[in-house]
Design an enzyme around this catalytic site. Structure first.
Site, PDB file in Angstrom:
ATOM      1  N   ASP A 140       0.833  -1.199   0.000  1.00 43.39           N
ATOM      2  CA  ASP A 140       0.000   0.000   0.000  1.00 43.39           C
ATOM      3  C   ASP A 140       0.878   1.264   0.000  1.00 43.39           C
ATOM      4  OD1 ASP A 140      -1.821   2.043   0.494  1.00 43.39           O
ATOM      5  OD2 ASP A 140      -2.941   0.899   1.982  1.00 43.39           O
ATOM      6  N   GLY A 172      -1.774  -5.106  -2.514  1.00 41.19           N
ATOM      7  CA  GLY A 172      -1.665  -3.666  -2.411  1.00 41.19           C
ATOM      8  C   GLY A 172      -2.814  -3.040  -1.641  1.00 41.19           C
ATOM      9  N   HIS A 173      -2.996  -1.737  -1.865  1.00 45.37           N
ATOM     10  CA  HIS A 173      -4.037  -0.970  -1.172  1.00 45.37           C
ATOM     11  C   HIS A 173      -5.417  -1.577  -1.427  1.00 45.37           C
ATOM     12  CE1 HIS A 173      -5.942   2.618   0.495  1.00 45.37           C
ATOM     13  NE2 HIS A 173      -6.648   2.760  -0.602  1.00 45.37           N
ATOM     14  N   PHE A 174      -5.690  -1.930  -2.676  1.00 48.11           N
ATOM     15  CA  PHE A 174      -6.923  -2.640  -3.022  1.00 48.11           C
ATOM     16  C   PHE A 174      -6.585  -4.128  -3.103  1.00 48.11           C
ATOM     17  CE2 PHE A 174      -7.446   1.637  -4.813  1.00 48.11           C
ATOM     18  CZ  PHE A 174      -8.672   2.003  -4.287  1.00 48.11           C
TER      19      PHE A 174
END
Length: 283
Positions: free
Chosen positions: A238, A264-266
């Site tokens: 992220d 990752g972030h999503f």
């Protein structure tokens, strides 16, 4: 039994709110709250994987996805207001108990909903959403400057928050395996951000984000006092939030279940199977 996803719009106090739903109507409910600049679409992988056991409902906030997007002059784009609309959304659908799955902007919306109606909360699932100031890394220095002096820093903020490169970076982050990411993830989101009026909507809402940071101590106190059943899922690549945040949650809720993901972030972009298994095991 197969439970296909349905796509509906419901009127919430006169606002057309779009949502995706899958699962048996009488199954335990998971309410899925999305991030920036995504929509309920980000949860399609979970709807496909968990609808055999749960009723999954993923709404779009006003100003996002397929929900109504009134101009800021007609609608107050604050997280308080989004939480109020989402609470009324659950009441319109007759949802009296649910687990909250909160990602990114879903955290500020969901914490407000949980604190206002703790009796409705079954469990809390956090995926890369921050509730501690330490979770905001160096990327947020320019954003704090925007909060301190909006006129001077707004143009810079818009470039760093709403550009195509920023939209791509939110997905890929520092993941060395960039070939795992479908480029449609960010090109579709950038097309959404490029729609007339979107820059104004997203800038207005992000200016209000400063009130989330001010509210973090209250959210932490609520977690320590209410002690919700808590699952924290964290994509380690992220670029937006610090990797220290999962342990900060564990300090508030010592028996929280925490998992650091190769994502990752999503995180649903690349770790949907793993997340579905962890949610199923947790619930």
């Amino acid at each position: 039994m197969d439970y296909p996803t349905t796509y509906r719009t419901v009127s919430v106090d006169g606002l057309p709110i779009f949502y995706r739903e899958a699962g048996d109507h009488d199954a335990p409910v998971i309410l899925l709250l999305h991030g920036l600049p995504s929509s309920s679409r980000m949860y399609e992988p979970l709807l496909a994987r968990l609808s055999d056991r749960y009723r999954l409902i993923a709404p779009d906030y006003p100003g996002f996805g397929h929900s109504t997007a009134p101009a800021p002059s007609e609608f107050a784009y604050t997280f308080d207001h989004l939480a109020e609309v989402m609470t009324r959304f659950t009441e319109t659908l007759g949802l009296s108990r649910y687990s909250l799955f909160m990602q990114d902007y879903g955290g500020p919306v969901g914490f407000r909903m949980a604190m206002a109606h703790s009796q409705r909360l079954e469990t809390l699932i956090v995926q890369n959403a921050v509730a501690h100031d330490s979770g905001l890394g160096t990327l947020w220095d320019a954003r704090r400057a925007f909060w301190a002096d909006r006129v001077r820093h707004e143009e810079t903020l818009r470039k760093s928050l709403l550009s195509l490169e920023a939209t791509r970076r939110r997905h890929v982050g520092s993941d060395p395996n960039v070939e795992r990411y479908d480029p449609d993830l960010w090109t579709d989101e950038f097309a959404f951000l490029s729609q007339p009026g979107q820059a104004d909507i997203q800038t207005e809402l992000f200016y209000d984000y400063r009130n989330n940071v001010a509210a973090y101590p209250r959210w932490q106190e609520w977690m320590r006092r209410f002690h919700p059943r808590l699952l924290v899922l964290w994509g380690k690549y992220d670029p937006s939030f610090d990797i220290s945040e999962p342990e900060a949650y564990r300090r508030d809720v010592p028996d929280a279940e925490v998992h650091i993901l190769d994502a990752g972030h999503f995180a649903l972009d690349t770790a949907a199977d793993r997340i579905a298994d962890l949610v199923r095991g947790f619930l």
